[in-house]
Design a protein around this motif. Structure first.
Motif, PDB file in Angstrom:
ATOM      1  N   TYR A  33      74.634  26.941 -56.737  1.00  0.00           N
ATOM      2  CA  TYR A  33      75.916  27.278 -56.169  1.00  0.00           C
ATOM      3  C   TYR A  33      76.656  26.031 -55.641  1.00  0.00           C
ATOM      4  O   TYR A  33      76.150  25.130 -55.533  1.00  0.00           O
ATOM      5  CB  TYR A  33      75.511  27.904 -54.827  1.00  0.00           C
ATOM      6  CG  TYR A  33      74.681  29.387 -55.192  1.00  0.00           C
ATOM      7  CD1 TYR A  33      73.526  29.344 -55.415  1.00  0.00           C
ATOM      8  CD2 TYR A  33      75.542  30.575 -55.260  1.00  0.00           C
ATOM      9  CE1 TYR A  33      72.743  30.540 -55.745  1.00  0.00           C
ATOM     10  CE2 TYR A  33      74.876  31.514 -55.626  1.00  0.00           C
ATOM     11  CZ  TYR A  33      73.573  31.599 -55.733  1.00  0.00           C
ATOM     12  OH  TYR A  33      72.616  32.815 -55.951  1.00  0.00           O
ATOM     13  N   SER A  95      74.147  23.183 -53.982  1.00  0.00           N
ATOM     14  CA  SER A  95      72.995  24.180 -53.484  1.00  0.00           C
ATOM     15  C   SER A  95      72.149  24.542 -54.670  1.00  0.00           C
ATOM     16  O   SER A  95      72.559  25.469 -55.756  1.00  0.00           O
ATOM     17  CB  SER A  95      73.089  25.038 -52.394  1.00  0.00           C
ATOM     18  OG  SER A  95      72.105  25.635 -52.117  1.00  0.00           O
ATOM     19  N   GLU A  96      70.831  23.987 -54.928  1.00  0.00           N
ATOM     20  CA  GLU A  96      70.240  24.439 -56.196  1.00  0.00           C
ATOM     21  C   GLU A  96      69.268  25.686 -55.630  1.00  0.00           C
ATOM     22  O   GLU A  96      68.659  25.624 -54.357  1.00  0.00           O
ATOM     23  CB  GLU A  96      69.563  23.328 -56.547  1.00  0.00           C
ATOM     24  CG  GLU A  96      70.091  22.263 -57.172  1.00  0.00           C
ATOM     25  CD  GLU A  96      69.597  20.908 -57.810  1.00  0.00           C
ATOM     26  OE1 GLU A  96      68.464  20.326 -56.901  1.00  0.00           O
ATOM     27  OE2 GLU A  96      69.822  20.361 -58.773  1.00  0.00           O
ATOM     28  N   LYS A 102      69.341  23.341 -48.755  1.00  0.00           N
ATOM     29  CA  LYS A 102      69.629  21.929 -48.783  1.00  0.00           C
ATOM     30  C   LYS A 102      71.006  21.862 -49.725  1.00  0.00           C
ATOM     31  O   LYS A 102      70.925  22.283 -50.821  1.00  0.00           O
ATOM     32  CB  LYS A 102      68.701  21.176 -49.246  1.00  0.00           C
ATOM     33  CG  LYS A 102      69.181  19.552 -49.477  1.00  0.00           C
ATOM     34  CD  LYS A 102      68.096  18.864 -50.266  1.00  0.00           C
ATOM     35  CE  LYS A 102      68.271  17.532 -50.359  1.00  0.00           C
ATOM     36  NZ  LYS A 102      67.164  16.722 -51.267  1.00  0.00           N
ATOM     37  N   LEU A 103      72.201  21.255 -48.931  1.00  0.00           N
ATOM     38  CA  LEU A 103      73.443  21.157 -49.387  1.00  0.00           C
ATOM     39  C   LEU A 103      73.562  19.570 -49.674  1.00  0.00           C
ATOM     40  O   LEU A 103      73.163  18.867 -48.987  1.00  0.00           O
ATOM     41  CB  LEU A 103      74.558  21.426 -48.661  1.00  0.00           C
ATOM     42  CG  LEU A 103      74.740  22.999 -48.324  1.00  0.00           C
ATOM     43  CD1 LEU A 103      76.065  23.164 -46.944  1.00  0.00           C
ATOM     44  CD2 LEU A 103      75.564  23.565 -49.593  1.00  0.00           C
TER      45      LEU A 103
ATOM     46  N   TYR B  35      72.677  17.868 -40.357  1.00  0.00           N
ATOM     47  CA  TYR B  35      73.047  16.743 -41.179  1.00  0.00           C
ATOM     48  C   TYR B  35      73.372  15.464 -40.466  1.00  0.00           C
ATOM     49  O   TYR B  35      73.974  15.465 -39.649  1.00  0.00           O
ATOM     50  CB  TYR B  35      74.235  17.393 -42.219  1.00  0.00           C
ATOM     51  CG  TYR B  35      73.770  18.499 -43.115  1.00  0.00           C
ATOM     52  CD1 TYR B  35      73.648  19.756 -42.667  1.00  0.00           C
ATOM     53  CD2 TYR B  35      73.491  17.923 -44.490  1.00  0.00           C
ATOM     54  CE1 TYR B  35      73.461  20.686 -43.417  1.00  0.00           C
ATOM     55  CE2 TYR B  35      73.429  19.278 -45.367  1.00  0.00           C
ATOM     56  CZ  TYR B  35      73.155  20.385 -44.830  1.00  0.00           C
ATOM     57  OH  TYR B  35      72.822  21.314 -45.634  1.00  0.00           O
ATOM     58  N   PHE B  45      71.620  15.668 -45.805  1.00  0.00           N
ATOM     59  CA  PHE B  45      70.565  16.499 -45.156  1.00  0.00           C
ATOM     60  C   PHE B  45      69.405  16.111 -44.599  1.00  0.00           C
ATOM     61  O   PHE B  45      68.846  15.135 -45.249  1.00  0.00           O
ATOM     62  CB  PHE B  45      70.141  17.475 -46.174  1.00  0.00           C
ATOM     63  CG  PHE B  45      69.122  18.735 -46.023  1.00  0.00           C
ATOM     64  CD1 PHE B  45      67.816  18.538 -46.364  1.00  0.00           C
ATOM     65  CD2 PHE B  45      69.430  19.637 -45.365  1.00  0.00           C
ATOM     66  CE1 PHE B  45      66.896  19.433 -46.118  1.00  0.00           C
ATOM     67  CE2 PHE B  45      68.605  20.628 -44.941  1.00  0.00           C
ATOM     68  CZ  PHE B  45      67.322  20.555 -45.214  1.00  0.00           C
ATOM     69  N   GLN B  48      65.661  21.464 -42.261  1.00  0.00           N
ATOM     70  CA  GLN B  48      66.128  23.015 -41.774  1.00  0.00           C
ATOM     71  C   GLN B  48      65.162  23.538 -41.138  1.00  0.00           C
ATOM     72  O   GLN B  48      63.860  23.288 -41.212  1.00  0.00           O
ATOM     73  CB  GLN B  48      66.483  23.570 -43.276  1.00  0.00           C
ATOM     74  CG  GLN B  48      66.931  24.832 -43.104  1.00  0.00           C
ATOM     75  CD  GLN B  48      67.027  25.621 -44.439  1.00  0.00           C
ATOM     76  OE1 GLN B  48      66.137  25.972 -45.059  1.00  0.00           O
ATOM     77  NE2 GLN B  48      68.414  25.610 -45.090  1.00  0.00           N
ATOM     78  N   SER B  99      69.391  29.526 -51.424  1.00  0.00           N
ATOM     79  CA  SER B  99      70.676  28.496 -51.870  1.00  0.00           C
ATOM     80  C   SER B  99      71.959  29.140 -51.772  1.00  0.00           C
ATOM     81  O   SER B  99      73.082  28.483 -51.556  1.00  0.00           O
ATOM     82  CB  SER B  99      70.548  27.930 -53.102  1.00  0.00           C
ATOM     83  OG  SER B  99      70.289  29.009 -54.125  1.00  0.00           O
ATOM     84  N   GLN B 103      76.431  27.850 -45.277  1.00  0.00           N
ATOM     85  CA  GLN B 103      76.130  27.229 -44.089  1.00  0.00           C
ATOM     86  C   GLN B 103      77.181  27.345 -43.236  1.00  0.00           C
ATOM     87  O   GLN B 103      78.489  26.566 -43.873  1.00  0.00           O
ATOM     88  CB  GLN B 103      75.295  26.129 -44.167  1.00  0.00           C
ATOM     89  CG  GLN B 103      74.223  26.267 -44.698  1.00  0.00           C
ATOM     90  CD  GLN B 103      73.379  25.078 -45.054  1.00  0.00           C
ATOM     91  OE1 GLN B 103      73.598  23.937 -44.317  1.00  0.00           O
ATOM     92  NE2 GLN B 103      72.631  24.877 -46.310  1.00  0.00           N
TER      93      GLN B 103
END
Lengths: 115, 114
Positions: A33, A95-96, A102-103, B35, B45, B48, B99, B103
């Motif tokens: 994404y 983002s995978e 995780k961005l 972040y 990152f 999370q 994903s 966010q």
């Protein structure tokens, strides 16, 4: 390895000009994404758009448009008839699918729109 | 609907000290990501949290740790502060951990380490 490159560090335009912000990404995943965020001087990242890897249709939202091309691994952002309020730093992010939330961000492009 | 909030806004610490930053997630969101954004750089990152458990971590040393509470708010703790820890710390919340979950970011906490 996953990576996002925004080669333009700073862009300066005069109000009402069109401007395109470039974003090139690298990933081995087939499902991923892409996002664009805007960061005004206040610091908060404002979400603009999300696009998945299976949808290459261009998208338009008012003065904003996005061009996604998998063949060149690019996800470029165009602002038409720029305004002073568009002045900000813009980030492209990846983002995978197998990396959860995780961005991975690019370095950002600082856009300055002068009156 | 309340957005993501962070406190404090600014913080000044000296090298070697410890700091705690706080984040309240957006209503309905159960996932919080942290972040670090150094000056002139894109956010990096840190980690999370999902349902009070760490769910993924970036390339940060163990002196960066976190917590998530039953109401989904979160804390970021940094021990033994170093000068390079000076940055804007951003918290983001999302509906989940996949994903494609967008966010949404808070205004950030600017940490200065002297």
């Amino acid at each position: 390895a996953q990576k996002v490159t925004q080669a333009q560090t700073e862009i300066s335009v005069v109000e009402k000009e069109d401007v395109t912000l470039d974003c090139v990404y690298e990933t081995r995943d087939t499902t991923y994404y892409l996002f664009w965020y805007k960061q005004p001087p206040s610091g908060e990242l404002v979400f603009l758009i999300r696009r998945n890897s299976f949808d290459e249709q261009n998208e338009i939202s008012g003065r904003y448009s996005w061009n996604f091309q998998k063949s060149t691994s690019s996800f470029n952002f165009t602002i038409t008839a720029s305004q002073v309020v568009d002045s900000a730093v813009y980030f492209c992010a990846l983002s995978e699918a197998d990396q959860g939330g995780k961005l991975i961000f690019g370095q950002g492009t600082e856009l300055s729109v002068k009156p | 609907e309340t957005g993501v909030t962070q406190s404090p806004t600014h913080l000044i610490k000296t090298r070697g000290q410890q700091v705690t930053l706080r984040c309240s997630s957006q209503s309905g969101h159960n996932t919080v990501s942290w972040y670090q954004q150094a000056l002139g750089q894109g956010p990096q990152f840190i980690f999370q949290y999902y349902r009070e458990e760490e769910n993924g971590r970036g390339n940060f040393p163990p002196r960066f740790s976190g917590l998530q509470f039953p109401n989904y708010s979160s804390e970021l703790n940094v021990n033994a502060l170093e000068l390079d820890d000076s940055a804007l710390y951003l918290c983001a919340s999302s509906l989940g951990t996949v994903s494609h979950d967008t966010q949404y970011f808070g205004p950030g906490t600017r940490l200065t380490v002297l």
